[in-house]
Write an enzyme that holds these catalytic residues in place. Structure first.
Site, PDB file in Angstrom:
ATOM      1  N   GLU A 174       0.795  -1.218   0.000  1.00  0.00           N
ATOM      2  CA  GLU A 174       0.000   0.000   0.000  1.00  0.00           C
ATOM      3  C   GLU A 174       0.834   1.277   0.000  1.00  0.00           C
ATOM      4  O   GLU A 174       0.295   2.368  -0.070  1.00  0.00           O
ATOM      5  CB  GLU A 174      -0.943   0.000   1.211  1.00  0.00           C
ATOM      6  CG  GLU A 174      -1.975  -1.100   1.190  1.00  0.00           C
ATOM      7  CD  GLU A 174      -2.866  -1.043  -0.048  1.00  0.00           C
ATOM      8  OE1 GLU A 174      -3.216   0.080  -0.474  1.00  0.00           O
ATOM      9  OE2 GLU A 174      -3.199  -2.104  -0.596  1.00  0.00           O
ATOM     10  N   GLN A 197      17.878   9.828   5.596  1.00  0.00           N
ATOM     11  CA  GLN A 197      16.769   9.834   6.543  1.00  0.00           C
ATOM     12  C   GLN A 197      16.476   8.445   7.101  1.00  0.00           C
ATOM     13  O   GLN A 197      15.841   8.323   8.145  1.00  0.00           O
ATOM     14  CB  GLN A 197      15.523  10.418   5.883  1.00  0.00           C
ATOM     15  CG  GLN A 197      15.627  11.926   5.676  1.00  0.00           C
ATOM     16  CD  GLN A 197      14.312  12.556   5.284  1.00  0.00           C
ATOM     17  OE1 GLN A 197      13.631  12.062   4.389  1.00  0.00           O
ATOM     18  NE2 GLN A 197      13.957  13.640   5.934  1.00  0.00           N
ATOM     19  N   HIS A 213       4.670  17.519   3.227  1.00  0.00           N
ATOM     20  CA  HIS A 213       5.888  16.718   3.114  1.00  0.00           C
ATOM     21  C   HIS A 213       6.670  16.718   4.424  1.00  0.00           C
ATOM     22  O   HIS A 213       7.142  15.670   4.882  1.00  0.00           O
ATOM     23  CB  HIS A 213       6.749  17.249   1.965  1.00  0.00           C
ATOM     24  CG  HIS A 213       6.040  17.238   0.642  1.00  0.00           C
ATOM     25  ND1 HIS A 213       5.613  16.066   0.045  1.00  0.00           N
ATOM     26  CD2 HIS A 213       5.665  18.245  -0.177  1.00  0.00           C
ATOM     27  CE1 HIS A 213       5.016  16.357  -1.095  1.00  0.00           C
ATOM     28  NE2 HIS A 213       5.031  17.673  -1.252  1.00  0.00           N
ATOM     29  N   LEU A 214       6.790  17.869   5.049  1.00  0.00           N
ATOM     30  CA  LEU A 214       7.485  17.930   6.331  1.00  0.00           C
ATOM     31  C   LEU A 214       6.728  17.136   7.391  1.00  0.00           C
ATOM     32  O   LEU A 214       7.345  16.520   8.263  1.00  0.00           O
ATOM     33  CB  LEU A 214       7.657  19.385   6.769  1.00  0.00           C
ATOM     34  CG  LEU A 214       8.320  19.613   8.127  1.00  0.00           C
ATOM     35  CD1 LEU A 214       9.705  18.969   8.195  1.00  0.00           C
ATOM     36  CD2 LEU A 214       8.411  21.107   8.430  1.00  0.00           C
ATOM     37  N   ALA A 215       5.404  17.126   7.320  1.00  0.00           N
ATOM     38  CA  ALA A 215       4.608  16.364   8.289  1.00  0.00           C
ATOM     39  C   ALA A 215       5.038  14.906   8.304  1.00  0.00           C
ATOM     40  O   ALA A 215       5.244  14.307   9.372  1.00  0.00           O
ATOM     41  CB  ALA A 215       3.121  16.478   7.946  1.00  0.00           C
ATOM     42  N   ASP A 216       5.182  14.340   7.138  1.00  0.00           N
ATOM     43  CA  ASP A 216       5.599  12.941   7.040  1.00  0.00           C
ATOM     44  C   ASP A 216       7.012  12.751   7.585  1.00  0.00           C
ATOM     45  O   ASP A 216       7.303  11.770   8.279  1.00  0.00           O
ATOM     46  CB  ASP A 216       5.517  12.505   5.579  1.00  0.00           C
ATOM     47  CG  ASP A 216       6.016  11.097   5.357  1.00  0.00           C
ATOM     48  OD1 ASP A 216       5.564  10.198   6.068  1.00  0.00           O
ATOM     49  OD2 ASP A 216       6.879  10.912   4.479  1.00  0.00           O
ATOM     50  N   GLN A 217       7.897  13.709   7.298  1.00  0.00           N
ATOM     51  CA  GLN A 217       9.298  13.583   7.709  1.00  0.00           C
ATOM     52  C   GLN A 217       9.484  13.770   9.217  1.00  0.00           C
ATOM     53  O   GLN A 217      10.466  13.300   9.789  1.00  0.00           O
ATOM     54  CB  GLN A 217      10.160  14.620   6.974  1.00  0.00           C
ATOM     55  CG  GLN A 217       9.972  14.679   5.480  1.00  0.00           C
ATOM     56  CD  GLN A 217      10.502  13.465   4.746  1.00  0.00           C
ATOM     57  OE1 GLN A 217      11.330  12.759   5.270  1.00  0.00           O
ATOM     58  NE2 GLN A 217      10.025  13.232   3.545  1.00  0.00           N
ATOM     59  N   HIS A 270       1.478   9.092   2.471  1.00  0.00           N
ATOM     60  CA  HIS A 270       2.740   8.793   3.147  1.00  0.00           C
ATOM     61  C   HIS A 270       2.590   8.904   4.662  1.00  0.00           C
ATOM     62  O   HIS A 270       3.116   8.066   5.407  1.00  0.00           O
ATOM     63  CB  HIS A 270       3.832   9.760   2.668  1.00  0.00           C
ATOM     64  CG  HIS A 270       4.564   9.274   1.468  1.00  0.00           C
ATOM     65  ND1 HIS A 270       5.412  10.079   0.747  1.00  0.00           N
ATOM     66  CD2 HIS A 270       4.590   8.080   0.849  1.00  0.00           C
ATOM     67  CE1 HIS A 270       5.930   9.392  -0.266  1.00  0.00           C
ATOM     68  NE2 HIS A 270       5.433   8.184  -0.221  1.00  0.00           N
TER      69      HIS A 270
END
Length: 341
Positions: free
Chosen positions: A12, A102, A283-287, A308
């Site tokens: 997924e 990362q 994007h930062l939320a996921d990181q 993500h």
């Protein structure tokens, strides 16, 4: 510490599931079995950057691994102790060196000694955060949480040639919770057009499009010409510095895509975040999810729940004794809260 094997289905999600699972397996000491790796992607299984991350993770913690081959759709990873030291890894393509970083950096914060880590590959890849995002956005927030990390971009690497290199130096660190409910007052905006092996008018047209957009001024735009052997490549980077963090938005020049359209893509990202009234772009939320979970708690607001973020939440909750709650915020966007259980 629970030594039962964690079993995940990677169908997924993309490489994010693999990267987060490797980080958490190293840190928690729990063996990992993952099947259907990138199962719904056009090219399923391990690509070069994923394979580099697997082999690098295994070297750093002395893991035993089954399935570490190009194209493999399943992987078994049995970690050992995380060891500090001097490490160097090469992807051998324009695959993202940033995504490999990362994967490894969270584990090196828990190592027994200081580390240095050099990774070569793509540093400016359209399918991954650019190195500038790591340097200006992600790492400053990790340092605020207590991470002791130095970062240096030695050489840019664009698609399709790659050849970039970044270096980090990491000291063992204890992470503290982070709360980012608002970005705070805006302090400055700037735009940089990176260019190598591409006609100069491309960068000028990108920046002209930025200057004509509301809220951007000519004084804070510039062309950055890189050595010819670092290309060909072109990236437009928009920095918005606020009271509590700096956000970096990026779009890449590609064949058949006009300079004006490239600029429009970056501006659209920046506008979507700023008008949302939330602290952290999608994007930062996921990181941020994984380091905040490793700190044992924290919270932030973000415009939406990306795929993500959803898949990353499931992986983190499988490994760590935390709960990640996502609620619609009364002022718009989503409120993400990580708490221990």
């Amino acid at each position: 510490m629970n030594k039962d094997r964690i079993e995940l289905d990677g169908a997924e999600g993309g490489g994010q599931i693999l990267r987060s699972a490797l980080s958490l397996s190293m840190i928690s000491g729990q063996p990992l079995r993952i099947i259907n790796i990138r199962g719904r992607r056009s090219r399923p299984g391990l690509l070069r950057q994923h394979l580099t991350a697997v082999r690098a993770a295994a070297e750093i913690c002395g893991a035993t691994v089954e399935g570490a081959e190009l194209g493999s759709r399943s992987l078994t990873f049995r970690p050992g102790a995380i060891l500090g030291g001097d490490y160097r890894f090469a992807i051998g393509s324009a695959g993202s060196a940033v995504l490999v970083l990362q994967t490894l950096l969270p584990a090196l914060l828990f190592a027994d000694a200081p580390s240095s880590l050099a990774i070569s590959g793509g540093t400016h890849n359209p399918l991954a955060p650019p190195a500038d995002f790591i340097e200006r956005t992600w790492l400053p927030l990790l340092r605020r949480m207590g991470a002791r990390v130095d970062f240096e971009l030695l050489r840019h690497g664009f698609m399709p040639a790659g050849g970039g290199e970044l270096v980090v130096r990491v000291l063992p660190s204890e992470l503290q919770p982070l709360h980012l409910m608002v970005a705070g007052a805006e302090r400055s905006r700037s735009a940089r057009a990176l260019l190598t092996g591409v006609p100069g008018h491309v960068a000028e047209r990108e920046l002209e499009r930025v200057r004509r957009h509301r809220g951007w001024s000519a004084a804070n735009t510039k062309v950055v010409r890189l050595p010819e052997d670092q290309g060909p490549g072109n990236a437009l980077l928009l920095d918005i510095e606020c009271e509590h963090l700096t956000l970096v938005f990026c779009a890449f020049g590609q064949p058949g895509v006009s300079a004006e359209r490239v600029a429009g893509q970056a501006l659209q990202q920046a506008d979507a975040w700023r008008t949302s009234g939330t602290a952290v772009d999608e994007h930062l939320a996921d990181q941020l999810l994984l380091p905040i979970a490793l700190a044992g708690g924290g919270s932030f607001t973000t415009p939406l729940l990306s795929d993500h973020l959803r898949s990353n939440r499931a992986v983190i909750e499988a490994f760590l004794p935390v709960r990640i709650d996502c609620q619609a915020h009364s002022a718009g966007g989503q409120h993400i809260r990580i708490t221990p259980v």
